[in-house]
Design an enzyme around this catalytic site. Structure first.
Site, PDB file in Angstrom:
ATOM      1  N   TRP A  18       0.830  -1.217   0.000  1.00  0.00           N
ATOM      2  CA  TRP A  18       0.000   0.000   0.000  1.00  0.00           C
ATOM      3  C   TRP A  18       0.859   1.259   0.000  1.00  0.00           C
ATOM      4  O   TRP A  18       1.911   1.306   0.630  1.00  0.00           O
ATOM      5  CB  TRP A  18      -0.849  -0.019   1.266  1.00  0.00           C
ATOM      6  CG  TRP A  18      -1.403   1.301   1.692  1.00  0.00           C
ATOM      7  CD1 TRP A  18      -0.783   2.242   2.469  1.00  0.00           C
ATOM      8  CD2 TRP A  18      -2.704   1.830   1.390  1.00  0.00           C
ATOM      9  NE1 TRP A  18      -1.610   3.320   2.657  1.00  0.00           N
ATOM     10  CE2 TRP A  18      -2.796   3.094   2.012  1.00  0.00           C
ATOM     11  CE3 TRP A  18      -3.800   1.348   0.652  1.00  0.00           C
ATOM     12  CZ2 TRP A  18      -3.941   3.893   1.925  1.00  0.00           C
ATOM     13  CZ3 TRP A  18      -4.932   2.141   0.572  1.00  0.00           C
ATOM     14  CH2 TRP A  18      -5.006   3.398   1.209  1.00  0.00           C
ATOM     15  N   ASP A  21       0.369   8.963   1.214  1.00  0.00           N
ATOM     16  CA  ASP A  21       0.957  10.274   0.903  1.00  0.00           C
ATOM     17  C   ASP A  21       2.340  10.192   0.258  1.00  0.00           C
ATOM     18  O   ASP A  21       3.183   9.406   0.697  1.00  0.00           O
ATOM     19  CB  ASP A  21       1.149  11.105   2.180  1.00  0.00           C
ATOM     20  CG  ASP A  21      -0.051  11.108   3.088  1.00  0.00           C
ATOM     21  OD1 ASP A  21      -1.126  10.658   2.667  1.00  0.00           O
ATOM     22  OD2 ASP A  21       0.099  11.552   4.235  1.00  0.00           O
ATOM     23  N   GLN A  37       4.465   7.118   1.845  1.00  0.00           N
ATOM     24  CA  GLN A  37       3.907   6.302   2.919  1.00  0.00           C
ATOM     25  C   GLN A  37       3.711   4.899   2.358  1.00  0.00           C
ATOM     26  O   GLN A  37       3.051   4.727   1.328  1.00  0.00           O
ATOM     27  CB  GLN A  37       2.574   6.891   3.390  1.00  0.00           C
ATOM     28  CG  GLN A  37       2.718   8.146   4.227  1.00  0.00           C
ATOM     29  CD  GLN A  37       3.261   7.834   5.611  1.00  0.00           C
ATOM     30  OE1 GLN A  37       2.531   7.403   6.485  1.00  0.00           O
ATOM     31  NE2 GLN A  37       4.556   8.038   5.821  1.00  0.00           N
ATOM     32  N   TRP A  45      -3.837   0.112   4.417  1.00  0.00           N
ATOM     33  CA  TRP A  45      -3.011   1.028   5.209  1.00  0.00           C
ATOM     34  C   TRP A  45      -2.496   0.328   6.468  1.00  0.00           C
ATOM     35  O   TRP A  45      -3.202  -0.479   7.049  1.00  0.00           O
ATOM     36  CB  TRP A  45      -3.869   2.244   5.582  1.00  0.00           C
ATOM     37  CG  TRP A  45      -3.118   3.308   6.311  1.00  0.00           C
ATOM     38  CD1 TRP A  45      -2.436   4.344   5.766  1.00  0.00           C
ATOM     39  CD2 TRP A  45      -2.960   3.426   7.730  1.00  0.00           C
ATOM     40  NE1 TRP A  45      -1.861   5.110   6.754  1.00  0.00           N
ATOM     41  CE2 TRP A  45      -2.169   4.563   7.970  1.00  0.00           C
ATOM     42  CE3 TRP A  45      -3.399   2.682   8.831  1.00  0.00           C
ATOM     43  CZ2 TRP A  45      -1.815   4.990   9.264  1.00  0.00           C
ATOM     44  CZ3 TRP A  45      -3.049   3.094  10.113  1.00  0.00           C
ATOM     45  CH2 TRP A  45      -2.269   4.242  10.316  1.00  0.00           C
ATOM     46  N   PHE A  77       5.248   8.323   9.960  1.00  0.00           N
ATOM     47  CA  PHE A  77       4.203   9.042   9.234  1.00  0.00           C
ATOM     48  C   PHE A  77       4.832  10.101   8.320  1.00  0.00           C
ATOM     49  O   PHE A  77       6.038  10.236   8.218  1.00  0.00           O
ATOM     50  CB  PHE A  77       3.206   9.672  10.219  1.00  0.00           C
ATOM     51  CG  PHE A  77       2.097   8.739  10.660  1.00  0.00           C
ATOM     52  CD1 PHE A  77       2.208   7.360  10.545  1.00  0.00           C
ATOM     53  CD2 PHE A  77       0.915   9.249  11.192  1.00  0.00           C
ATOM     54  CE1 PHE A  77       1.180   6.505  10.943  1.00  0.00           C
ATOM     55  CE2 PHE A  77      -0.120   8.420  11.598  1.00  0.00           C
ATOM     56  CZ  PHE A  77       0.006   7.046  11.477  1.00  0.00           C
ATOM     57  N   SER A  78       3.968  10.885   7.691  1.00  0.00           N
ATOM     58  CA  SER A  78       4.408  11.782   6.616  1.00  0.00           C
ATOM     59  C   SER A  78       5.348  12.886   7.072  1.00  0.00           C
ATOM     60  O   SER A  78       5.378  13.263   8.238  1.00  0.00           O
ATOM     61  CB  SER A  78       3.184  12.401   5.951  1.00  0.00           C
ATOM     62  OG  SER A  78       2.552  11.405   5.179  1.00  0.00           O
ATOM     63  N   ARG A 140       1.350  16.320  13.405  1.00  0.00           N
ATOM     64  CA  ARG A 140       2.064  15.544  12.397  1.00  0.00           C
ATOM     65  C   ARG A 140       2.305  16.290  11.091  1.00  0.00           C
ATOM     66  O   ARG A 140       1.817  17.379  10.892  1.00  0.00           O
ATOM     67  CB  ARG A 140       1.303  14.249  12.091  1.00  0.00           C
ATOM     68  CG  ARG A 140      -0.093  14.431  11.536  1.00  0.00           C
ATOM     69  CD  ARG A 140      -0.750  13.043  11.353  1.00  0.00           C
ATOM     70  NE  ARG A 140      -2.100  13.120  10.829  1.00  0.00           N
ATOM     71  CZ  ARG A 140      -3.183  13.281  11.576  1.00  0.00           C
ATOM     72  NH1 ARG A 140      -3.097  13.429  12.884  1.00  0.00           N
ATOM     73  NH2 ARG A 140      -4.384  13.319  11.006  1.00  0.00           N
ATOM     74  N   ASP A 141       3.073  15.631  10.230  1.00  0.00           N
ATOM     75  CA  ASP A 141       3.305  16.018   8.835  1.00  0.00           C
ATOM     76  C   ASP A 141       4.129  17.304   8.681  1.00  0.00           C
ATOM     77  O   ASP A 141       3.695  18.273   8.038  1.00  0.00           O
ATOM     78  CB  ASP A 141       1.968  16.147   8.072  1.00  0.00           C
ATOM     79  CG  ASP A 141       1.075  14.922   8.234  1.00  0.00           C
ATOM     80  OD1 ASP A 141       1.624  13.841   8.526  1.00  0.00           O
ATOM     81  OD2 ASP A 141      -0.151  15.048   8.082  1.00  0.00           O
TER      82      ASP A 141
END
Ligand code: FRU
Length: 436
Positions: A18, A21, A37, A45, A77-78, A140-141
């Site tokens: 999978w 992002d 990701q 996911w 994570f992103s 996040r991100d």
């Protein structure tokens, strides 16, 4: 591999597992890097890693192994990537600038971390991680860039405060020590923030704040605080385009701002799932309402054009024309002056309709405003095995859409009610990007 029936042929997708992002988009040592990701262990996911692919031309990608694996701080994570030209982080060696990845470790607490590389191939997590403690759960991100006027790094970060979605602006001298400077409400996940000239005029630049949904605001930035000059504006006009981010460190001589989004296009029955949009060149264009964001496929994609099906100046009146009945991967370009009727492109039987009376575009029954520009409509239609992307109104209308054309439907037809004057009506078969 890469011969699977639902493998997108000119959109990036992971070999296996999978993706969601795009992460860490950056130009480093002569190559574009696309991190993403990645769940290497499943079709859905989970188990977030950073996958990694490189390209010399933004179009042909080579997938390398995963760059970042989960650890005791959580799944990865992103986030983003920068080239640390001045070696502010000290990760560089022998006068060579390091590539630095800034990512979210999504454990409990949720924190921001660094990893670095000197060759763009192998990555080392910083021993001093995390570099930013949790502000609130789920923050996040991080998207980071070098702000030359203040000679500091700036991070935009998604932070939920009192149940409100906010973007925090932070600064750092060295990527390791961060200070919150300001915040703004109204954007959820995966922020991006960059400066663009209006109509290509370098003396008239504005800042664009955007996030996962691709909605955006235009305004000013003093190095600490963003001052919006517009309300929140709609971004793309389609479906299934999310969490886009733009490349860092594209050489100044090129100067483009290039974006890739997560194209939420499933590939049922395959050993991989989801894809990336084509790389998109962003611009700000003057409209009667003020400057607005526009999207265009990068020019490198033209290099994939193979056999051409047509290409002529023609006026079509209440008639249907067949360009080909052997299309598979489609790149279609049409420039026309519509009448008050409808111009319908039946691309592998997917209807893309331009309604001249309403100045509206209807992609597979999904409506989007598409004003004429100088009395003309310029359309670009890209069709791959799991998605269609349509560009209209000088790119002011970008309509991405996950969809699987039926394998047996191979024609491209143009149906005109009333009359339409075509300056261009061409379609090309697209050459696959994969070595196989
Ligand atoms: C957006 C997102 C990000 C997060 C990542 C996890 O699609 O939810 O906010 O970092 O996906 O995979």
């Amino acid at each position: 591999l890469y011969r699977e029936p639902l493998r997108p042929q000119f959109h990036f997708s992971p070999k296996r597992g999978w993706t969601n992002d795009p992460n860490g988009l950056v130009f480093f040592n002569g190559e574009y890097h696309l991190f993403f990701q990645h769940n290497p262990y499943g079709w859905g996911w989970g188990n977030m890693h950073w996958g990694h692919a490189v390209s010399k031309d933004l179009v042909h990608w080579v997938e390398l192994g995963d760059a970042l694996y989960p650890d005791a701080m959580g799944p990865v994570f992103s986030g983003s990537a920068v080239v640390d030209w001045k070696n502010t982080s000290g990760f560089g060696k022998d006068g060579k600038p390091p590539l630095v990845l800034i990512y979210t470790a999504a454990g409990n607490p949720t924190v921001q971390c660094l990893a670095y590389s000197r060759d763009g191939k192998s990555f080392t997590k910083y021993a001093g991680n995390p570099v930013l403690k949790q502000i609130t759960p789920g923050n996040r991100d991080p998207k980071v860039f070098w702000h030359e006027p203040t000679k500091r790094w700036v991070m935009t970060l998604y932070v939920e405060v009192d149940k409100k979605h906010t973007i925090h602006f932070l600064t750092s001298p060295d990527l390791k020590d961060w200070t919150v400077r300001s915040k703004i409400d109204g954007f959820f996940e995966c922020p991006d923030f960059f400066e663009l000239p209006i109509d290509g005029d370098a003396t008239r630049k504005k800042w664009v704040l955007t996030a996962a949904s691709s909605e955006y605001m235009i305004g000013g930035f003093d190095g600490e605080k963003f001052t919006p000059e517009t309300p929140k504006l709609p971004g793309h006009r389609g479906r299934g385009f999310y969490a886009a981010q733009t490349f860092s460190d594209i050489p100044a001589a090129d100067g483009r701002r290039i974006q890739i989004g997560w194209l939420q296009a499933p590939s049922p029955g395959m050993a991989f799932n989801q894809a990336m949009s084509v790389p998109l060149e962003l611009s700000l264009r003057t409209t009667p309402d003020g400057p607005r964001l526009a999207w265009a496929p990068v020019k490198e994609l033209n290099g994939l054009r193979g056999k051409s099906h047509a290409g002529y100046k023609i006026t079509l009146t209440n008639s249907e024309t067949t360009l080909t009945d052997r299309a598979e991967l489609v790149d279609l370009e049409a420039v026309f002056k519509p009448g008050k009727g409808k111009v319908t492109f039946l691309v592998r039987d997917i209807p893309v309709v331009y309604d001249g009376a309403k100045e509206e575009l209807i992609v597979n029954k999904h409506r989007a405003p598409a004003p004429l520009r100088g009395g003309h409509m310029e359309l670009r239609i890209l069709v791959d095995r799991t998605a269609i992307e349509v560009f209209a109104s000088d790119g002011l209308t970008y309509v991405p859409m996950p969809l699987i054309p039926e394998a047996a439907r191979r024609s491209i037809r143009v149906d005109v009610t009333g009359s339409a004057d075509f300056r261009t009506l061409s379609s090309w078969e697209v050459r696959p990007i994969w070595k196989r």
